[in-house]
Design an enzyme around this catalytic site. Structure first.
Site, PDB file in Angstrom:
ATOM      1  CE  LYS A   1      -4.419  -1.621   1.499  1.00  3.94           C
ATOM      2  NZ  LYS A   1      -5.548  -1.544   2.388  1.00  3.94           N
TER       3      LYS A   1
ATOM      4  CE  LYS B   1      -6.663  -8.172  -1.022  1.00  7.84           C
ATOM      5  NZ  LYS B   1      -7.136  -7.712   0.284  1.00  7.84           N
TER       6      LYS B   1
ATOM      7  CE  LYS C   1     -13.314  -3.153   1.499  1.00  5.11           C
ATOM      8  NZ  LYS C   1     -12.072  -3.253   2.293  1.00  5.11           N
TER       9      LYS C   1
HETATM   10  N1  AQP Z   1     -10.075 -11.070  -2.397  1.00  4.73           N
HETATM   11  C1  AQP Z   1     -10.392 -11.535  -1.194  1.00  4.73           C
HETATM   12  N2  AQP Z   1     -10.620 -12.849  -1.013  1.00  4.73           N
HETATM   13  C2  AQP Z   1     -10.957 -13.322   0.227  1.00  4.73           C
HETATM   14  N3  AQP Z   1     -11.074 -12.537   1.315  1.00  4.73           N
HETATM   15  C3  AQP Z   1     -10.854 -11.226   1.163  1.00  4.73           C
HETATM   16  N4  AQP Z   1     -10.889 -10.192   2.016  1.00  4.73           N
HETATM   17  C4  AQP Z   1     -10.598  -9.049   1.376  1.00  4.73           C
HETATM   18  N5  AQP Z   1     -10.358  -9.300   0.079  1.00  4.73           N
HETATM   19  C5  AQP Z   1     -10.506 -10.645  -0.080  1.00  4.73           C
HETATM   20  C6  AQP Z   1     -11.208 -10.338   3.423  1.00  4.73           C
HETATM   21  O1  AQP Z   1     -12.202  -9.379   3.765  1.00  4.73           O
HETATM   22  C7  AQP Z   1     -11.959  -8.954   5.110  1.00  4.73           C
HETATM   23  C8  AQP Z   1     -11.954  -7.469   5.167  1.00  4.73           C
HETATM   24  O2  AQP Z   1     -10.832  -6.947   4.485  1.00  4.73           O
HETATM   25  P1  AQP Z   1     -10.477  -5.420   4.711  1.00  4.73           P
HETATM   26  O3  AQP Z   1     -11.573  -4.589   4.212  1.00  4.73           O
HETATM   27  O4  AQP Z   1     -10.122  -5.162   6.108  1.00  4.73           O
HETATM   28  O5  AQP Z   1      -9.192  -5.139   3.918  1.00  4.73           O
HETATM   29  P2  AQP Z   1      -8.462  -5.889   2.803  1.00  4.73           P
HETATM   30  O6  AQP Z   1      -8.150  -7.281   3.200  1.00  4.73           O
HETATM   31  O7  AQP Z   1      -7.271  -5.029   2.447  1.00  4.73           O
HETATM   32  O8  AQP Z   1      -9.572  -5.887   1.659  1.00  4.73           O
HETATM   33  P3  AQP Z   1      -9.595  -5.106   0.335  1.00  4.73           P
HETATM   34  O9  AQP Z   1     -10.916  -5.333  -0.307  1.00  4.73           O
HETATM   35  O10 AQP Z   1      -8.380  -5.440  -0.467  1.00  4.73           O
HETATM   36  O11 AQP Z   1      -9.542  -3.598   0.831  1.00  4.73           O
HETATM   37  P4  AQP Z   1      -8.567  -2.448   0.392  1.00  4.73           P
HETATM   38  O12 AQP Z   1      -8.657  -2.431  -1.106  1.00  4.73           O
HETATM   39  O13 AQP Z   1      -9.099  -1.194   1.024  1.00  4.73           O
HETATM   40  O14 AQP Z   1      -7.203  -2.807   0.889  1.00  4.73           O
HETATM   41  C9  AQP Z   1     -10.660  -9.574   5.578  1.00  4.73           C
HETATM   42  O15 AQP Z   1     -10.953 -10.725   6.341  1.00  4.73           O
HETATM   43  C10 AQP Z   1      -9.999  -9.971   4.289  1.00  4.73           C
HETATM   44  O16 AQP Z   1      -9.124 -11.069   4.458  1.00  4.73           O
END
Ligand code: AQP
Length: 344
Positions: free
Chosen positions: A121, A204, A207
């Site tokens: 990030k 991955k 969002k």
């Molecule tokens: N692609 C994924 N597959 C499975 N699990 C996922 N999680 C996120 N993306 C996937 C799980 O969702 C929970 C919440 O995640 P988060 O919002 O705290 O942050 P993150 O893991 O960084 O998710 P994003 O969507 O990638 O957010 P951004 O883009 O803001 O960094 C966690 O349990 C995560 O494992």
């Protein structure tokens, strides 16, 4: 196997999601669907919209407020019941931020620099990243340990942060000679612990990915879902009869895993039906499964979002119930560290 120390704590599940964008199919399969399934078991369930985490990177204030409410709607639409679980947003329970400061004094700087999510990030210009982005895992440890949570359902990407939570708990217990924090277990289960981008099988689904085509949003309508799946990157080969044959085909493997997770089947069961067929046949079938699983959630989300005042009341009630658990644990933590209690 769970650490023996955990038997001394009441079983309690905690997890959270950042409102850093609209929630995706990855968040649903890796987190929300499992949060709902874990309700009603022996462990109390506490779920949090981690808004203090979201602001470690820039968020437009009005958009953030809307996303916090949208995330709450997504939790409930996916089956998290505020009567069975505690559902709240992190910034309403100040114990999280206070505990995070205490943990900033326990965690080591080197531990933070090793976190791959910080490296991803912060990118090349890490000197310009917020201090909060570096300290993010100490806040995550605080989220979990402020409730003495014994287990955390997460996707694969959060495994390293969970290990750091365990390290902080173990160091605290060791340094102060106490058994105050459990050594929290990660619950990383199922075939959808790492849903990949629809455009790049090595990344991955996320969002905050700049490409909307890379993900399925929980607010996407049926046509959008079908179009994104039709355009998902794949290869020209037919599907094999088992997952072994998809070893070197990450995009194909991802779509089969998504199908299996949405249909509550194993990937091998899915492949047994589609063996020998190409993506021309598989993608429409996947779109149908995805639409039938996600459309009711999208519809329920928009019902919840039609009444933002009710969402705010639900979150405020959840915050009161969360604070009632968190405050005594925070106060005891301060006492152990030699600070004076602020509440009795
Ligand atoms: N692609 C994924 N597959 C499975 N699990 C996922 N999680 C996120 N993306 C996937 C799980 O969702 C929970 C919440 O995640 P988060 O919002 O705290 O942050 P993150 O893991 O960084 O998710 P994003 O969507 O990638 O957010 P951004 O883009 O803001 O960094 C966690 O349990 C995560 O494992």
């Amino acid at each position: 196997m769970s650490d023996p120390i955990n038997a001394q704590f009441r079983p309690r599940i905690f997890s959270g999601i950042q409102p850093s964008g609209g929630l995706t199919l990855g968040n649903y399969l890796g987190a929300l669907k499992r949060f709902a399934a874990l309700q009603g078991g022996e462990a109390e369930t506490i779920y949090c919209i981690v808004d203090l985490h979201a602001i470690t990177v820039w968020q437009e204030p009005e958009q953030l407020r809307a996303r916090i409410r949208e995330a709450a709607a997504a939790f409930m639409a996916a089956g998290v019941d505020p009567a069975q679980s505690i559902l709240f947003n992190q910034s309403q329970v100040s114990a999280h931020a206070e505990m995070a400061w205490l943990f900033n004094t326990v965690a080591r700087v080197g531990w933070m620099y090793r976190m791959t999510q910080f490296k991803d990030k912060a990118g090349k210009n890490s000197e310009n990243a917020s201090l909060g982005l570096l300290a993010y895992p100490a806040l995550m440890a605080a989220d979990i340990l402020t409730y003495q949570a014994t287990a955390v359902p997460v996707g694969e990407d959060q495994k390293q942060h969970l290990e750091l939570t365990r390290d902080i708990a173990a160091k605290f217990n060791h340094d102060y000679g106490v058994t105050h924090f459990p050594i929290t277990e990660p619950l990383i289960e199922g075939v959808a612990t790492r849903v990949m981008s629809l455009r790049d099988g090595s990344r991955k689904m996320s969002k905050s990915d700049p490409s909307d085509a890379s993900r399925i949003n929980l607010t996407d309508d049926a046509d959008t879902i079908a179009t994104k799946i039709r355009k998902a990157r794949t290869d020209a080969d037919p599907l094999p009869g088992s997952m072994e044959g998809l070893k070197d085909r990450p995009e194909a493997k991802n779509l089969v895993n998504i199908y299996a997770a949405l249909a509550d089947e194993t990937p091998d069961e899915v492949l047994a039906r589609f063996e020998g067929q190409g993506f021309g046949a598989f993608k429409p079938a996947l779109a149908e499964v995805a639409v039938s699983a996600l459309s009711p959630i999208t519809a329920r989300m928009s019902d919840y979002m039609a009444d933002p005042a009710q969402i705010d009341r639900t979150l405020a009630d959840g915050a009161d119930r969360a604070a009632a658990i968190a405050l005594p644990i925070l106060e005891r933590t301060k006492e152990i560290m030699g600070l004076l209690r602020t509440r009795n």
